[in-house]
Write a protein that holds these residues in place. Structure first.
Motif, PDB file in Angstrom:
ATOM      1  N   ARG A 135      -7.352  65.633   0.793  1.00  0.00           N
ATOM      2  CA  ARG A 135      -5.895  65.394   0.787  1.00  0.00           C
ATOM      3  C   ARG A 135      -5.582  63.893   0.789  1.00  0.00           C
ATOM      4  N   LEU A 136      -6.330  63.127   1.622  1.00  0.00           N
ATOM      5  CA  LEU A 136      -6.110  61.679   1.676  1.00  0.00           C
ATOM      6  C   LEU A 136      -6.431  61.029   0.334  1.00  0.00           C
ATOM      7  N   ARG A 137      -7.495  61.460  -0.327  1.00  0.00           N
ATOM      8  CA  ARG A 137      -7.836  60.902  -1.638  1.00  0.00           C
ATOM      9  C   ARG A 137      -6.734  61.186  -2.666  1.00  0.00           C
ATOM     10  N   GLU A 138      -6.248  62.429  -2.664  1.00  0.00           N
ATOM     11  CA  GLU A 138      -5.179  62.784  -3.599  1.00  0.00           C
ATOM     12  C   GLU A 138      -3.917  61.982  -3.295  1.00  0.00           C
ATOM     13  N   TRP A 139      -3.602  61.836  -2.037  1.00  0.00           N
ATOM     14  CA  TRP A 139      -2.427  61.065  -1.636  1.00  0.00           C
ATOM     15  C   TRP A 139      -2.566  59.613  -2.076  1.00  0.00           C
ATOM     16  N   TRP A 140      -3.741  59.050  -1.885  1.00  0.00           N
ATOM     17  CA  TRP A 140      -3.994  57.659  -2.246  1.00  0.00           C
ATOM     18  C   TRP A 140      -3.950  57.475  -3.765  1.00  0.00           C
ATOM     19  N   GLY A 142      -2.083  58.950  -5.725  1.00  0.00           N
ATOM     20  CA  GLY A 142      -0.673  58.948  -6.127  1.00  0.00           C
ATOM     21  C   GLY A 142      -0.079  57.553  -6.110  1.00  0.00           C
ATOM     22  N   PHE A 143      -0.599  56.656  -5.338  1.00  0.00           N
ATOM     23  CA  PHE A 143      -0.110  55.278  -5.275  1.00  0.00           C
ATOM     24  C   PHE A 143      -0.685  54.390  -6.365  1.00  0.00           C
ATOM     25  N   LEU A 144      -1.827  54.774  -6.893  1.00  0.00           N
ATOM     26  CA  LEU A 144      -2.481  53.945  -7.895  1.00  0.00           C
ATOM     27  C   LEU A 144      -1.991  54.288  -9.290  1.00  0.00           C
ATOM     28  N   PRO A 145      -1.947  53.298 -10.191  1.00  0.00           N
ATOM     29  CA  PRO A 145      -1.562  53.592 -11.576  1.00  0.00           C
ATOM     30  C   PRO A 145      -2.685  54.379 -12.259  1.00  0.00           C
ATOM     31  N   PRO A 146      -2.363  55.137 -13.287  1.00  0.00           N
ATOM     32  CA  PRO A 146      -3.397  55.912 -13.967  1.00  0.00           C
ATOM     33  C   PRO A 146      -4.398  54.999 -14.666  1.00  0.00           C
ATOM     34  N   ARG A 147      -5.657  55.493 -14.723  1.00  0.00           N
ATOM     35  CA  ARG A 147      -6.721  54.712 -15.372  1.00  0.00           C
ATOM     36  C   ARG A 147      -6.641  54.872 -16.874  1.00  0.00           C
ATOM     37  N   ILE A 148      -6.899  53.793 -17.537  1.00  0.00           N
ATOM     38  CA  ILE A 148      -6.905  53.832 -19.006  1.00  0.00           C
ATOM     39  C   ILE A 148      -8.362  53.725 -19.440  1.00  0.00           C
TER      40      ILE A 148
END
Length: 150
Positions: A135-140, A142-148
């Protein structure tokens, strides 16, 4: 006699050559200081040849007549002390061994029970901790921009 006590003590403890040499030098310096104090007090700083001659003659007579006897007495004393220390050690170890024998079954049961509780707690808590970790990984993420990917 003090030198014989020291000599027998260092032989009993099996000192090496270096420690023996250092101890002999230290003993000689202390003995020389004590003799100097006695000579100073007895003769009011008036050193005469007969004082040194008498000291050396007394040392030679002692070493020739009494040294062997005193060394044997000191070695016997050390053996007696060693025997008594060993006897006391054995007497102390009897109740300790009995206590160890008496406490072995309760200790084994407590060990088994604690291991069982540890394993049960591990099964219960590990799953929850892994869930929280996901859950913490998924939550974190969500704050990061998507990887290209290129």
């Amino acid at each position: 006699m003090v030198f014989d006590f020291y000599r027998s003590f260092r032989k009993w403890l099996n000192w090496g050559r270096i420690l023996t040499f250092g101890g002999d030098v230290l003993f000689s310096l202390v003995a020389m200081g004590i003799l100097f104090c006695f000579f100073e007090r007895a003769n009011a700083l008036d050193f005469r040849f007969y004082i040194i001659w008498g000291s050396l003659l007394g040392l030679a007579l002692y070493l020739r007549l009494l040294s062997r006897f005193s060394l044997r007495c000191f070695n016997g004393f050390y053996r007696l002390i060693s025997f008594l220390a060993n006897l006391i050690h054995r007497a102390i170890m009897i109740p300790v061994r009995a206590l160890v024998l008496i406490m072995r079954p309760p200790y084994a049961m407590l060990r088994w029970l604690s291991m069982l509780l540890y394993r049960i707690g591990e099964i219960i808590l590990v799953e929850r901790i892994m869930r929280i970790n996901r859950r913490l990984r998924e939550w974190w993420k969500g704050f990061l921009p998507p990887r290209i990917n290129h």
